[in-house]
Design a protein around this motif. Structure first.
Motif, PDB file in Angstrom:
ATOM      1  N   SER A  66       0.911  -1.176   0.025  1.00 26.71           N
ATOM      2  CA  SER A  66       0.083  -0.019   0.043  1.00 26.71           C
ATOM      3  C   SER A  66       0.814   1.327   0.112  1.00 26.71           C
ATOM      4  N   VAL A  67       2.017   1.232   0.716  1.00 23.85           N
ATOM      5  CA  VAL A  67       2.793   2.504   0.946  1.00 23.85           C
ATOM      6  C   VAL A  67       3.251   2.638  -0.536  1.00 23.85           C
ATOM      7  N   VAL A  68       3.800   1.467  -1.258  1.00 22.23           N
ATOM      8  CA  VAL A  68       4.303   1.825  -2.803  1.00 22.23           C
ATOM      9  C   VAL A  68       3.500   2.406  -3.653  1.00 22.23           C
TER      10      VAL A  68
ATOM     11  N   PHE B  44      -3.440   3.745   6.938  1.00 17.25           N
ATOM     12  CA  PHE B  44      -4.972   3.951   6.348  1.00 17.25           C
ATOM     13  C   PHE B  44      -5.483   2.814   5.315  1.00 17.25           C
ATOM     14  N   SER B  45      -4.617   2.428   4.711  1.00 20.84           N
ATOM     15  CA  SER B  45      -5.124   1.161   3.614  1.00 20.84           C
ATOM     16  C   SER B  45      -5.168  -0.125   4.368  1.00 20.84           C
ATOM     17  N   VAL B  46      -4.512  -0.268   5.279  1.00 23.30           N
ATOM     18  CA  VAL B  46      -4.772  -1.545   6.097  1.00 23.30           C
ATOM     19  C   VAL B  46      -6.043  -1.601   6.758  1.00 23.30           C
TER      20      VAL B  46
ATOM     21  N   LYS C 265      -9.056  -4.009   5.956  1.00 20.71           N
ATOM     22  CA  LYS C 265      -9.472  -4.960   7.077  1.00 20.71           C
ATOM     23  C   LYS C 265     -10.660  -4.583   7.845  1.00 20.71           C
ATOM     24  N   ILE C 266     -11.014  -3.332   7.825  1.00 18.81           N
ATOM     25  CA  ILE C 266     -12.289  -2.998   8.802  1.00 18.81           C
ATOM     26  C   ILE C 266     -13.212  -2.297   7.932  1.00 18.81           C
ATOM     27  N   VAL C 267     -12.813  -1.109   7.248  1.00 21.17           N
ATOM     28  CA  VAL C 267     -13.898  -0.403   6.512  1.00 21.17           C
ATOM     29  C   VAL C 267     -14.719  -0.962   5.452  1.00 21.17           C
TER      30      VAL C 267
END
Length: 335
Positions: A158-160, A206-208, A212-214
């Motif tokens: 996600s960072v990349v 935020f991506s994780v 995983k949740i949102v």
């Protein structure tokens, strides 16, 4: 419901009650086919709905709620009833994933900058309460990374991806408007001021959270909406954003020429702000500077002035320091 739901309940009796109604629905319809599709992680849609039904019934009985328990279990079992894999690329399944992240991005950016500046700032490049770059980033993360189960790998991937998007967007805006809209040069471990380590950690985190949740929650909500309504809502949202983009670019098409005019008029003056005023310490008196700047500001439309206020670190790549002078002037006039 009394025949399958005893007065003195137990976890087993609740599970049996849910399974009984599930078996009835299976005879009348295709609900068991949900077992073929993944909802999130390794959980199938059917397992997810069965769990929701179980806990709904458990909660209702624990709180002694007055309701039709049979209808409650049916609604819970069918709340995510869809027979397709939403992970697969499809415009029908993806449009809902754009609106929520871009709105969150706008809230995040606006809140952060408003706190720093001690006043409300609409941080978005566009006029509406959304940051499309966050929406685009979120959609890319969902489409390309949703099958990654390992959280660490997901974070770095996600960072990349998000940093690449931010870097490219910053570079593109610089080429189009000859201005750096954000600048991380003062942050450690930055690349050309367009991305930095702190932002990378934030976007990766935020991506994780998104995957995983949102996103599973968003899927649950949107799956309760009729598909036709989802499409109409998506068309409406895209139309509003499209109009906003066209309007913004029209308003900014002469932005660089106006910055050039300011630079040519006051470019030889040195601007030194202090706690209470602006001092000009070279060839002209402050009164002359004030008169010129007051006239020059009138050339800028509201969209351009809002943009300068929204991006305090905006920097012209052609006329060094000019945008910053305008920003300081605007702030002084509102004190």
């Amino acid at each position: 419901m009394k025949n399958i739901y005893p007065h003195k309940y137990s976890r087993k009796s609740i599970s049996d009650a849910v399974n009984t109604i599930l078996n009835v629905l299976a005879v009348k319809g295709r609900i068991t086919e949900m077992e073929k599709y993944i909802q999130h992680g390794q959980i199938t849609c059917l397992e997810h709905c069965r769990a929701v039904a179980y806990f709904s019934l458990l909660l209702a009985h624990s709180l002694n709620l007055t309701c039709n328990y049979k209808s409650l279990v049916k609604a819970a079992l069918l709340h995510d009833y869809f027979l397709y894999d939403w992970h697969e690329k499809s415009t029908e399944h993806r449009l809902h994933g754009f609106h929520h992240p871009k709105k969150f991005g706008w809230i995040y950016e606006t809140a952060l900058c408003s706190v720093r500046e001690h006043k409300y700032i609409n941080r978005g490049f566009l006029n509406g309460p959304y940051c499309p770059i966050y929406g685009c980033g979120a959609v890319l993360v969902v489409i390309l990374l949703s099958r990654i189960e390992n959280t660490i790998i997901l974070f770095f991937a996600s960072v990349v991806m998000t940093c690449s998007l931010e870097y490219f967007t910053g570079w593109m805006l610089e080429k189009m408007f000859h201005a750096k809209w954000w600048n991380y040069s003062d942050n450690r471990f930055n690349i050309h001021g367009r991305i930095c380590l702190l932002g990378a950690v934030a976007f990766g985190s935020f991506s994780v959270i998104l995957l995983k949740i949102v996103h599973p929650v968003v899927i649950q909500v949107t799956n309760t909406i009729v598909q036709h309504d989802i499409i109409m809502l998506a068309v409406l949202i895209v139309s509003i954003i499209g109009i906003d983009i066209v309007y913004t670019f029209i308003c900014l098409k002469k932005f660089n020429s106006k910055i050039k005019k300011v630079y040519q008029t006051i470019g030889n003056l040195v601007l030194l702000p202090n706690n209470t005023s602006i001092n000009i310490l070279l060839n002209e008196h402050y009164s002359q500077y004030k008169e010129k700047m007051s006239q020059l500001i009138k050339y800028f439309n509201g969209q351009e002035l809002r943009m300068i206020k929204a991006f305090p670190k905006m920097k012209s790549t052609l006329y060094n320091g000019t945008i910053h002078k305008i920003y300081i002037w605007l702030n002084q006039q509102h004190k």
